[in-house]
Write an enzyme that holds these catalytic residues in place. Structure first.
Site, short mmCIF file in Angstrom:
data_model
loop_
_atom_site.label_atom_id
_atom_site.label_comp_id
_atom_site.label_asym_id
_atom_site.label_seq_id
_atom_site.Cartn_x
_atom_site.Cartn_y
_atom_site.Cartn_z
N ASP A 14 0.81 -1.23 0.00
CA ASP A 14 0.00 0.00 0.00
C ASP A 14 0.84 1.27 0.00
O ASP A 14 0.41 2.31 0.52
CB ASP A 14 -0.97 0.02 1.20
CG ASP A 14 -1.89 -1.18 1.20
OD1 ASP A 14 -2.25 -1.64 0.11
OD2 ASP A 14 -2.26 -1.65 2.30
N LYS A 17 1.93 2.16 -5.07
CA LYS A 17 2.46 1.59 -6.32
C LYS A 17 1.51 1.88 -7.49
O LYS A 17 1.95 2.16 -8.60
CB LYS A 17 2.59 0.05 -6.18
CG LYS A 17 3.58 -0.35 -5.11
CD LYS A 17 3.63 -1.85 -4.93
CE LYS A 17 2.37 -2.45 -4.34
NZ LYS A 17 2.11 -2.07 -2.94
N GLY A 41 -4.46 -4.29 -3.93
CA GLY A 41 -5.46 -3.26 -4.21
C GLY A 41 -4.70 -1.99 -4.54
O GLY A 41 -4.12 -1.37 -3.66
N HIS A 42 -4.63 -1.66 -5.82
CA HIS A 42 -3.84 -0.51 -6.26
C HIS A 42 -4.78 0.59 -6.71
O HIS A 42 -5.58 0.40 -7.62
CB HIS A 42 -2.88 -0.92 -7.39
CG HIS A 42 -1.88 -1.95 -6.97
ND1 HIS A 42 -0.95 -2.49 -7.82
CD2 HIS A 42 -1.65 -2.54 -5.77
CE1 HIS A 42 -0.20 -3.36 -7.16
NE2 HIS A 42 -0.61 -3.42 -5.91
N GLN A 226 2.04 -6.07 -3.19
CA GLN A 226 2.48 -6.17 -1.78
C GLN A 226 3.78 -5.37 -1.60
O GLN A 226 3.95 -4.38 -2.28
CB GLN A 226 2.64 -7.65 -1.36
CG GLN A 226 1.32 -8.41 -1.24
CD GLN A 226 0.76 -8.90 -2.56
OE1 GLN A 226 1.44 -9.54 -3.33
NE2 GLN A 226 -0.50 -8.61 -2.82
P1 GDP Z 1 -0.73 0.41 -3.54
O1 GDP Z 1 -1.35 -0.86 -3.08
O2 GDP Z 1 0.74 0.45 -3.28
O3 GDP Z 1 -1.04 0.76 -4.96
O4 GDP Z 1 -1.37 1.56 -2.62
P2 GDP Z 1 -2.93 1.72 -2.24
O5 GDP Z 1 -3.66 2.18 -3.43
O6 GDP Z 1 -3.42 0.51 -1.53
O7 GDP Z 1 -2.83 2.85 -1.12
C1 GDP Z 1 -2.26 4.09 -1.39
C2 GDP Z 1 -3.33 5.18 -1.12
O8 GDP Z 1 -2.70 6.43 -1.01
C3 GDP Z 1 -4.34 5.31 -2.25
O9 GDP Z 1 -5.59 5.65 -1.69
C4 GDP Z 1 -3.80 6.48 -3.07
O10 GDP Z 1 -4.81 7.18 -3.78
C5 GDP Z 1 -3.22 7.34 -1.98
N1 GDP Z 1 -2.07 8.19 -2.36
C6 GDP Z 1 -1.03 7.89 -3.20
N2 GDP Z 1 -0.14 8.91 -3.18
C7 GDP Z 1 -0.60 9.83 -2.34
C8 GDP Z 1 -0.11 11.10 -1.86
O11 GDP Z 1 0.98 11.54 -2.22
N3 GDP Z 1 -0.87 11.77 -0.94
C9 GDP Z 1 -2.06 11.30 -0.49
N4 GDP Z 1 -2.73 12.01 0.41
N5 GDP Z 1 -2.57 10.11 -0.91
C10 GDP Z 1 -1.84 9.39 -1.80
P1 IMO Z 2 -0.88 -4.16 -2.26
O1 IMO Z 2 -0.42 -4.74 -3.57
C1 IMO Z 2 -0.93 -4.56 2.07
C2 IMO Z 2 -0.99 -8.62 3.69
C3 IMO Z 2 -2.21 -9.06 4.46
C4 IMO Z 2 -1.58 -10.01 5.46
C5 IMO Z 2 -0.48 -10.68 4.62
C6 IMO Z 2 -0.88 -12.04 4.04
O2 IMO Z 2 -2.16 -3.42 -2.35
O3 IMO Z 2 0.22 -3.40 -1.60
P2 IMO Z 2 -2.44 -12.73 1.99
O4 IMO Z 2 -3.91 -12.51 1.75
O5 IMO Z 2 -1.56 -12.18 0.93
O6 IMO Z 2 -2.10 -14.17 2.30
O7 IMO Z 2 -2.12 -11.92 3.36
O8 IMO Z 2 -0.18 -9.78 3.57
N1 IMO Z 2 -1.24 -8.12 2.32
C7 IMO Z 2 -1.17 -6.83 1.98
N2 IMO Z 2 -0.96 -5.73 2.74
N3 IMO Z 2 -1.05 -4.44 0.74
C8 IMO Z 2 -1.23 -5.53 -0.04
O9 IMO Z 2 -1.23 -5.47 -1.39
C9 IMO Z 2 -1.33 -6.80 0.58
N4 IMO Z 2 -1.54 -8.05 0.14
C10 IMO Z 2 -1.46 -8.85 1.21
O10 IMO Z 2 -2.85 -7.98 5.08
O11 IMO Z 2 -0.94 -9.29 6.48
MG MG Z 3 -2.87 -1.56 -1.84
#
Ligand code: GDP
Ligand code: IMO
Ligand code: MG
Length: 433
Positions: A14, A17, A41-42, A226
């Site tokens: 999270d 990415k 979840g991106h 991840q």
């Molecule tokens: P990922 O799994 O690495 O793609 O990240 P996620 O999408 O799960 O979580 C990142 C969250 O931060 C998302 O809701 C993005 O929209 C948000 N985000 C990304 N960059 C920024 C930033 O620079 N500032 C803020 N406030 N939110 C951001």
């Molecule tokens: P993105 O790509 C954050 C975590 C779960 C748990 C561990 C194992 O959005 O960054 P799993 O279901 O993979 O067997 O769970 O890994 N986890 C993540 N945490 N971002 C993710 O994906 C994750 N995918 C799995 O919360 O701790």
């Molecule tokens: Mg994510």
């Protein structure tokens, strides 16, 4: 000239990415997912539209971009088609025809989430806190050589034999070990039969598409899922996911050659978060952590769970830099730290025997009794939200970033100041000459 760029998480997932992959796809012709599944979840934000992709590579919003799902991914076909429908409804063009799947990718079946949930229940207070999507059990079946793969769908007679053996084994466990209801062979078979043709229409030789792209000097982005400390080998085992999330995983899980990677961009927040259980030395269980969670909207994109929050961990980052051969860093969510009196960086770990470590341990149990050694810096009161030029950042924010860079040992290429594409400061372009 860098043509093949990896974008991966350097913390616990999270990191942002999705935003970075989407940004860089303005230059990329191909985006590849190599590991994980719909546990990812991106989030992609364009104007007032927010899209969360789980199995589909983040390049999908760019209509010329080819999206590849490599052999290392565990594919839940029902979840994939649901996601495609969501993207269609959001007005994204020719989604399905732009996604190609490796025949060697594993099929994640309805039995896998059932096993995942049963196993978590049995772990009780030691639960990993998985996403419940069946990712671990599907990889278990792959490694045990009893799993079914996308290309098995070409020969349904053979597929039925494999499926029957797999379900007999897994249902025995479900019933006798986890005391959970069985998942019937007939229901899984008819589910797969209803999707079979649609899946087979998407099959392609992903490795060869990448090789051809390389020969033709196309720009290829490898999108990690991840993060480094959820890696099955180098994460805080057993509180990890079941794939190799580090740069090596992008190679094995896509069929690219190891020498074909030109640039590895590591994504990190300017603080840290973690979802699920496991060690987290810089975790903040106080109002400072609560403030970061609120301002950063730190709730899981897949499960909606509140994310644990904490200070930036330069010890962990040192490991991430070497393990992934990081060329550069993208530091995200700068704006979330606005308004704080002080910001802290963990520079070392103090072990229970008083010794100091510069690098993190390799297993969860070795984290017991660790206290983080912090360096404190003055915060900044001005807003950095949406700032697009380095010179426009408050001096204290600049100093903080420079210090993170120094302690981590990798150059900052991108600095993000908001969720949208244009809320970004570019210091270096990974695809530039
Ligand atoms: P990922 O799994 O690495 O793609 O990240 P996620 O999408 O799960 O979580 C990142 C969250 O931060 C998302 O809701 C993005 O929209 C948000 N985000 C990304 N960059 C920024 C930033 O620079 N500032 C803020 N406030 N939110 C951001
Ligand atoms: P993105 O790509 C954050 C975590 C779960 C748990 C561990 C194992 O959005 O960054 P799993 O279901 O993979 O067997 O769970 O890994 N986890 C993540 N945490 N971002 C993710 O994906 C994750 N995918 C799995 O919360 O701790
Ligand atoms: Mg994510």
């Amino acid at each position: 000239m860098p043509n093949n760029v990896i974008v991966l998480g350097t913390q616990w997932g999270d990191e942002g990415k999705g935003k970075v992959a989407d940004l860089l796809t303005t230059k990329a012709n191909i985006v590849v997912r190599s590991q994980g599944g719909n546990n990812a979840g991106h989030t992609l934000v364009v104007g007032d539209k927010k899209v969360v992709v789980r199995l589909v590579p983040s390049g999908i919003l760019h209509k010329e971009c080819l999206c590849l799902i490599g052999s290392g991914v565990v594919v839940n076909p029902g979840a994939l088609f649901e996601e495609i429908e969501e993207l269609n409804r959001a007005g994204v063009e020719s989604v399905e025809s732009r996604i190609k799947i490796s025949g060697a990718a594993s099929l994640l079946l309805p039995i896998h989430p059932a096993i995942d949930k049963g196993a978590e229940k049995l772990r009780g207070k030691n639960a990993i806190g998985t996403t419940g999507r069946g990712i671990g059990p599907c990889y278990e079946d792959k490694v045990a050589r009893r799993g079914v793969r996308v290309s098995d769908l070409y020969d349904m007679e053979n597929f039925k034999v494999k499926l029957k053996a797999l379900l007999d084994y897994r249902n025995f466990m479900l019933k006798n070990f986890y005391s959970e209801p069985e998942v019937s062979y007939e229901s899984v078979l008819s589910y797969i039969e209803s999707l079979r043709e649609r899946i087979l229409n998407m099959v392609a030789d992903v490795s060869e598409i990448i090789a051809k792209g390389r020969r033709e000097k196309q720009k290829i982005l490898f999108e990690g899922a991840q993060g480094t400390f959820l890696d099955i080998d180098y994460g805080t085992y057993p509180y990890v996911t079941s794939s190799n999330t580090v740069a090596g995983g992008c190679v094995t899980g896509s069929g690219a050659g190891p020498l074909d990677i030109d640039y590895v961009l590591g994504i990190a927040k300017v603080y840290t978060t973690r979802v699920g259980g496991g060690p987290y030395p810089t975790e903040l269980n106080d109002e400072v952590g609560e403030g970061i969670r609120k301002r950063g909207a730190e709730f899981g994109a897949v499960t909606g769970r509140p994310r644990r929050t904490g200070w930036y961990d330069a010890v962990a980052m040192r490991r991430a830099v070497t393990i992934n051969s990081l060329t550069g860093l993208a530091l995200m969510k700068m704006d979330v730290l606005d308004g704080m009196d002080e910001v802290k960086i963990c520079t070392a770990y103090k072990m229970p025997d008083g010794s100091i470590r510069q690098l993190p341990p390799l297993s969860a149990h070795e984290y017991e009794g660790i206290t983080p050694v912090y360096e404190s810096m003055p915060g900044w009161k001005e807003s950095t939200f949406g700032v697009t030029k380095w010179e426009d950042l408050p001096v204290n924010a600049q100093n903080y970033i420079r210090r993170l860079e120094e302690l981590s040992g990798a150059k900052v290429a991108i600095l993000s100041t908001g969720p949208e594409r244009d809320q970004t400061i570019y210091l270096d372009d990974p695809f530039a000459d």
